[in-house]
Design an enzyme around this catalytic site. Structure first.
Site, PDB file in Angstrom:
ATOM      1  N   ARG A 104       0.875  -1.793  -0.086  1.00  0.00           N
ATOM      2  CA  ARG A 104      -0.343   0.213   0.071  1.00  0.00           C
ATOM      3  C   ARG A 104       1.066   0.976   0.212  1.00  0.00           C
ATOM      4  NH1 ARG A 104      -5.713   1.031   1.066  1.00  0.00           N
ATOM      5  NH2 ARG A 104      -6.011  -1.740   0.376  1.00  0.00           N
ATOM      6  N   THR A 108      -0.511   7.929  -0.405  1.00  0.00           N
ATOM      7  CA  THR A 108      -1.656   8.184  -1.370  1.00  0.00           C
ATOM      8  C   THR A 108      -3.029   6.603  -0.416  1.00  0.00           C
ATOM      9  OG1 THR A 108      -1.378   5.812  -2.965  1.00  0.00           O
ATOM     10  CG2 THR A 108      -0.732   8.339  -3.388  1.00  0.00           C
ATOM     11  N   ASP A 200       3.751 -11.748  13.289  1.00  0.00           N
ATOM     12  CA  ASP A 200       4.375 -11.777  11.616  1.00  0.00           C
ATOM     13  C   ASP A 200       4.719 -12.816  11.064  1.00  0.00           C
ATOM     14  OD1 ASP A 200       5.596 -10.876   9.497  1.00  0.00           O
ATOM     15  OD2 ASP A 200       5.278  -8.867   9.457  1.00  0.00           O
ATOM     16  N   ASP A 203       7.575 -13.436   8.867  1.00  0.00           N
ATOM     17  CA  ASP A 203       8.924 -13.445   9.250  1.00  0.00           C
ATOM     18  C   ASP A 203       9.219 -14.421   9.596  1.00  0.00           C
ATOM     19  OD1 ASP A 203      10.129 -10.318   8.895  1.00  0.00           O
ATOM     20  OD2 ASP A 203       9.287  -9.465  10.806  1.00  0.00           O
TER      21      ASP A 203
HETATM   22  N1  URA Z   1       0.359 -10.034   8.700  1.00  0.00           N
HETATM   23  C1  URA Z   1       1.067 -10.812   9.969  1.00  0.00           C
HETATM   24  O1  URA Z   1       1.856 -11.382   9.478  1.00  0.00           O
HETATM   25  N2  URA Z   1       0.403 -10.555  11.542  1.00  0.00           N
HETATM   26  C2  URA Z   1      -0.633  -9.610  11.873  1.00  0.00           C
HETATM   27  O2  URA Z   1      -0.866 -10.252  13.098  1.00  0.00           O
HETATM   28  C3  URA Z   1      -1.195  -9.411  10.783  1.00  0.00           C
HETATM   29  C4  URA Z   1      -0.734  -8.857   9.526  1.00  0.00           C
END
Ligand code: URA
Length: 209
Positions: A104, A108, A200, A203
């Protein structure tokens, strides 16, 4: 269509607990996500059409069934979606795989598609969009819109964990898309993370931070 399915199979729930656990390392995390993706694929494909065939067993001729040739396409959203592709392909090896990369624009707030490569016949395929973390739903929403613009007719969305905000967005913008989840969590935090979530996903899958 437009339904939300949360898979409460004990194996999926058990494995998801270890996926959530912050002490689970990258290797085990990746393996567990792969296994859950495979188990989810088993459930998602429950309604695939079958056709009658004849087969010769070592004993006799028998009437039996095979898949009626419905073509499947998997579309992981980069990068975390990649972590679920192999698990699904173990059950559906004939599935073609397209890829969508989106971010994103911070100014914008418009989605920018930086990569897209799809099977040429997406209009004939049952597409499974794969986005492990359905948080705000922005990426999945944009990816689905992009696939529809290119002719996709039948789309399902497969996620590991979703927040209610993401589910509501997809239901509103794409009421024709069924959503498949291993868990529907409580909410999003101020940073857009799903709570309780698993952190995440990209990650944790790829060992980055
Ligand atoms: N993306 C992720 O990897 N974890 C989240 O909690 C939200 C978006």
């Amino acid at each position: 269509m437009g339904n939300v399915f949360v898979f409460d199979h004990p194996l999926i729930q058990h494995k998801l607990t270890y996926i959530r656990d912050k002490s689970t390392g990258t290797k085990e995390f990746r393996e567990l996500v792969d296994e859950v993706a495979m188990l989810m694929a088993f459930e998602i494909t429950r309604d695939l059409p079958l056709q009658d065939v004849e087969v010769e067993t070592p004993v006799t001729a028998a009437k039996a069934k095979v898949l009626a040739g419905k073509k499947i396409g998997l579309v992981p959203i980069l990068r975390a979606g990649l972590g679920m592709v192999d698990g699904v392909r173990k059950l559906i090896p004939a599935a073609k795989v397209g890829h969508v990369g989106l971010y994103r624009d911070p100014e914008t707030l418009q989605p920018v598609e930086y990569y897209i490569k799809l099977p040429s016949d997406i209009n004939e395929r049952e597409l499974i969009v794969i986005d492990p973390m359905l948080a705000t739903g922005g990426s999945a929403n944009d990816a689905i819109a992009s696939l529809k613009k290119r002719g996709a007719q039948n789309i399902r969305l497969m996620c590991l964990v979703a927040a209610p905000e993401g589910v509501e967005l997809i239901k509103k913008e794409h009421p024709d898309v069924d959503i498949y989840l291993a868990a529907l969590d409580e909410k999003l935090d101020d940073h857009g993370y799903i709570v309780p979530g698993l952190g995440d996903a990209g990650d944790r899958l790829f060992g980055t931070k």
